[in-house]
Structure formats: structure tokens, C-alpha cells
Enzyme design. Structure first.
Site, PDB file in Angstrom:
ATOM      1  N   GLY A  13       0.802  -1.228   0.000  1.00 23.13           N
ATOM      2  CA  GLY A  13       0.000   0.000   0.000  1.00 23.13           C
ATOM      3  C   GLY A  13       0.832   1.274   0.000  1.00 23.13           C
ATOM      4  O   GLY A  13       1.922   1.345  -0.593  1.00 23.13           O
ATOM      5  N   ILE A  14       0.322   2.287   0.658  1.00 23.38           N
ATOM      6  CA  ILE A  14       0.951   3.610   0.671  1.00 23.38           C
ATOM      7  C   ILE A  14       2.320   3.554   1.356  1.00 23.38           C
ATOM      8  O   ILE A  14       3.274   4.220   0.937  1.00 23.38           O
ATOM      9  CB  ILE A  14       0.006   4.618   1.372  1.00 23.38           C
ATOM     10  CG1 ILE A  14      -1.301   4.754   0.566  1.00 23.38           C
ATOM     11  CG2 ILE A  14       0.674   5.977   1.541  1.00 23.38           C
ATOM     12  CD1 ILE A  14      -2.436   5.460   1.306  1.00 23.38           C
ATOM     13  N   GLY A  15       2.418   2.716   2.378  1.00 24.14           N
ATOM     14  CA  GLY A  15       3.689   2.597   3.108  1.00 24.14           C
ATOM     15  C   GLY A  15       4.800   2.061   2.223  1.00 24.14           C
ATOM     16  O   GLY A  15       5.938   2.533   2.275  1.00 24.14           O
ATOM     17  N   SER A 137      -5.866  11.304   7.938  1.00 26.89           N
ATOM     18  CA  SER A 137      -6.924  10.940   6.985  1.00 26.89           C
ATOM     19  C   SER A 137      -8.031  11.985   7.018  1.00 26.89           C
ATOM     20  O   SER A 137      -8.300  12.589   8.066  1.00 26.89           O
ATOM     21  CB  SER A 137      -7.499   9.578   7.384  1.00 26.89           C
ATOM     22  OG  SER A 137      -8.732   9.361   6.738  1.00 26.89           O
ATOM     23  N   TYR A 162     -12.414   5.022  13.273  1.00 27.08           N
ATOM     24  CA  TYR A 162     -11.128   5.228  12.597  1.00 27.08           C
ATOM     25  C   TYR A 162     -10.817   6.726  12.523  1.00 27.08           C
ATOM     26  O   TYR A 162      -9.709   7.167  12.860  1.00 27.08           O
ATOM     27  CB  TYR A 162     -11.226   4.601  11.199  1.00 27.08           C
ATOM     28  CG  TYR A 162     -10.163   4.995  10.203  1.00 27.08           C
ATOM     29  CD1 TYR A 162      -8.872   4.468  10.260  1.00 27.08           C
ATOM     30  CD2 TYR A 162     -10.463   5.874   9.156  1.00 27.08           C
ATOM     31  CE1 TYR A 162      -7.910   4.817   9.313  1.00 27.08           C
ATOM     32  CE2 TYR A 162      -9.516   6.224   8.210  1.00 27.08           C
ATOM     33  CZ  TYR A 162      -8.232   5.700   8.298  1.00 27.08           C
ATOM     34  OH  TYR A 162      -7.290   6.043   7.357  1.00 27.08           O
TER      35      TYR A 162
END
Ligand SMILES: NC(=O)c1ccc[n+]([C@@H]2O[C@H](COP(=O)([O-])OP(=O)(O)OC[C@H]3O[C@@H](n4cnc5c(N)ncnc54)[C@H](OP(=O)(O)O)[C@@H]3O)[C@@H](O)[C@H]2O)c1
Length: 292
Positions: A13-15, A137, A162
Site C-alpha cells: 500500500g501507501i507505506g 486521513s 477510525y
């Protein structure tokens, strides 16, 4: 001097894209994830691009506070740190507890990065000028702004819980920036916007993720989720990369980098000192630096 970056949840993913970008920029990258096979594959992909320094993988399940403490010890043993990207984040369709008996959304999105950061501060101070990047986020906008306990009152709605954990982390980010001002350790938040990743694919198709009010509008909400999370992780990683290494941020701290990859005003509630103070109390109580 060799510069070292740690990227949590960096095997996919983004990481992963963030880790790849940092390696391309010449930093020695340490990728954190739970799964050793995924970790080996991620490091192999990064190293196949011929970086100046080889990437390394360290395994840790960041939903466990003891695992966070153990990971911090392993990182501290390797020397100074230039960049820490707290990229780990998760949204759960149903309420669940971690091995510590703490609600998982709050533990993974806030307590874990809070604890890792506190424990790595000595290495970041030695590595200064250094940067901490906390991945935030847009979901902070749907958060209940009540922080007198780990869990907010009312029912469990994964997307809102979240957002609340991310709001706690954003308030903490801004408070930490004030606390470390003048030390050479800068603290930033980076909002990736949205991307098609394991996290968004696994959760945002289930109407139970939002409150009953929003559920009434589910077809609309579902379309908005689908649109905002359709892009590639490589694009979403740009805000973290900018926060971690862009020269225009030298000497600055407490800045939020938006999905457009430039500084934006922080979400107002995150600047409320009463929220930051309540989050600090919760964090110290539930994620002590040493195990009980
Ligand atoms: N995707 C979006 O649209 C979006 C939007 C706004 C913000 N964000 C934020 O961006 C960050 C990255 O999100 P993403 O969508 O890329 O997530 P993702 O696809 O779910 O991330 C996958 C990575 O997380 C690691 N991971 C998951 N749980 C872990 C744990 N308990 N301990 C250690 N590693 C763990 C996985 O490694 P293993 O499986 O090997 O453990 C893998 O490296 C998060 O903070 C998220 O909240 C994402």
C-alpha cells in the site's frame, strides 16, 4: 552522513510506495510489517531498483504495545534516525480488542504510533535535523470529539471510530510539534487523500462501517468512497514523501501536508488544546513507555 528512515506498515500500500520513494531519495530504509514473507518481497523490490543503501525489514505486529516496545529497542540499537513515518493504520468492520485488551482502532491508529515515536525520540534527537511524519486521513471530519475514554460513547461504526483515532493522532502530532520545537526534530502530518489498497478494499464496501444516519445514504456514500479511493498508492504516498524529505519544509514543524502535496490548515478540532490534553492523558495511561 548516512540517513536512515523507518516506515511502519511499509510492505504494501501507501507505506511501500513511501519506503520506495525514500530509498530512491538516498535514505537507508527500514520497512516494518507483520509478515516476514511480505517483508522480504518488499525489500527485494526496493533493492532491485539499485538504491544507494539497501533496505532492511523488521517484523513487528504494531497492534501489540509490547511488540512496539521491542521494535523500538531493535531500532534504537542501530543508531541515529533521520525520518520516522508512522504510516500504520487500520479500519475494522467489527469492534475488536488487541492482545492488550484495548479497542483495536484506537490502538493501531493512535496508541501504537504514539508509543513508537516516544520511544524513538532519543534516536531522532541524535539524528537531527530529523522528521516525524504521522499519516492522517480526511476521516477526521466524521469523528466524535470525545476523548475521556479509549472508546467513544454510542455504537461501533468502523469509519467513524477510525476517524476519531486519526483525530487523536493529529491532535497529538500538533502538540508534539510544539513540545519538540527547537530540538531539530520536526513533526508533520500527511494526508494521502485516498488510494486503492488492502485497507480500503477490505472495509469500505460494507455499509455497517458508517453510522445509521449515513447508512440511509449508502449508495451515495459508497460511490464517494469508491471515487476517492480509486487512485494508485504511489500517488497517495506523495504527501508523506513531501513531509519526510522536501527541502521547503526545512526548519518548519507542526505542518499538515494535504492530499494536494502542499501545506494545508489543520483540521480545526485537532488544534483544540482540550482535545490534545485529553488525548495525551489517554495515551500515557494506555500506552506507558515501559510495560507494567
Ligand atoms: N488507502 C486510503 O485511501 C487511505 C486514505 C487516508 C489515509 N490512509 C492512511 O494511510 C496509511 C496507509 O494505508 P494503506 O491504505 O496503505 O493501508 P494498507 O494497505 O492496509 O497497508 C498495508 C500495510 O500495513 C501493514 N500492517 C497492517 N497492520 C499492521 C500491523 N498491525 N502491524 C504492522 N504492520 C501492519 C501491512 O503489512 P503486513 O500485512 O505484513 O503486516 C502492509 O505493509 C494508513 O495510516 C491509513 O490510515 C489511507
Amino acid at each position: 552522513m548516512q540517513q536512515t528512515a523507518v516506515v511502519t506498515a511499509g510492505t504494501a500500500g501507501i507505506g511501500f510506495e513511501t519506503a520506495l520513494g525514500l530509498a530512491e531519495a538516498g535514505l537507508e530504509v527500514v520497512v516494518i510489517g507483520r509478515d516476514p514473507e511480505r517483508g522480504a518481497r518488499a525489500v527485494e523490490r526496493i533493492n532491485s531498483t539499485g538504491p544507494l543503501h539497501s533496505a532492511r525489514f523488521l517484523a513487528a505486529d504494531l497492534s501489540s504495545l509490547d511488540a512496539v516496545r521491542d521494535l523500538a529497542g531493535r531500532i534504537l540499537a542501530t543508531g541515529p534516525l533521520t525520518v520516522l513515518v508512522n504510516n500504520v493504520g487500520a479500519m475494522f468492520p467489527a469492534r475488536q480488542d488487541t492482545v492488550d485488551g484495548i479497542e483495536a482502532t484506537f490502538a493501531v491508529n493512535h496508541l501504537s504510533p504514539y508509543l513508537l515515536t516516544e520511544l524513538l525520540l532519543p534516536a531522532l534527537r541524535v539524528g537531527a535535523p530529523s522528521r516525524i511524519v504521522n499519516v492522517t486521513s480526511g476521516a477526521v471530519g466524521v469523528a466524535k470529539r470525545v476523548f475521556d475514554a479509549v472508546e467513544p460513547p454510542g455504537g461501533y461504526y468502523g469509519f467513524h471510530w477510525y476517524g476519531r483515532a486519526k483525530l487523536a493522532n493529529l491532535a497529538h502530532t500538533l502538540q508534539l510539534a510544539d513540545r519538540l520545537d527547537g530540538t531539530g526534530v520536526s513533526v508533520f502530518a500527511a494526508d494521502p487523500g485516498g488510494a486503492a489498497t488492502g485497507m480500503t478494499d477490505g472495509t469500505l464496501r460494507d455499509p455497517k462501517i458508517v453510522s445509521p444516519g449515513l447508512r440511509l445514504l449508502w449508495p451515495l456514500v459508497r460511490r464517494k468512497f469508491a471515487r476517492s479511493t480509486s487512485g494508485p498508492a504511489s500517488v497517495a504516498a506523495k504527501s508523506s514523501l513531501f513531509a519526510a524529505i522536501d527541502g521547503s519544509l526545512a526548519g518548519r514543524t507542526g505542518v499538515v501536508i494535504g492530499p494536494g502535496v502542499h501545506p494545508v490548515a489543520p483540521f480545526r478540532a485537532a488544534t483544540d488544546p482540550r482535545i490534545a490534553e485529553a488525548v495525551r492523558r489517554l495515551s500515557e495511561q494506555h500506552a506507558p513507555l515501559t510495560a507494567a
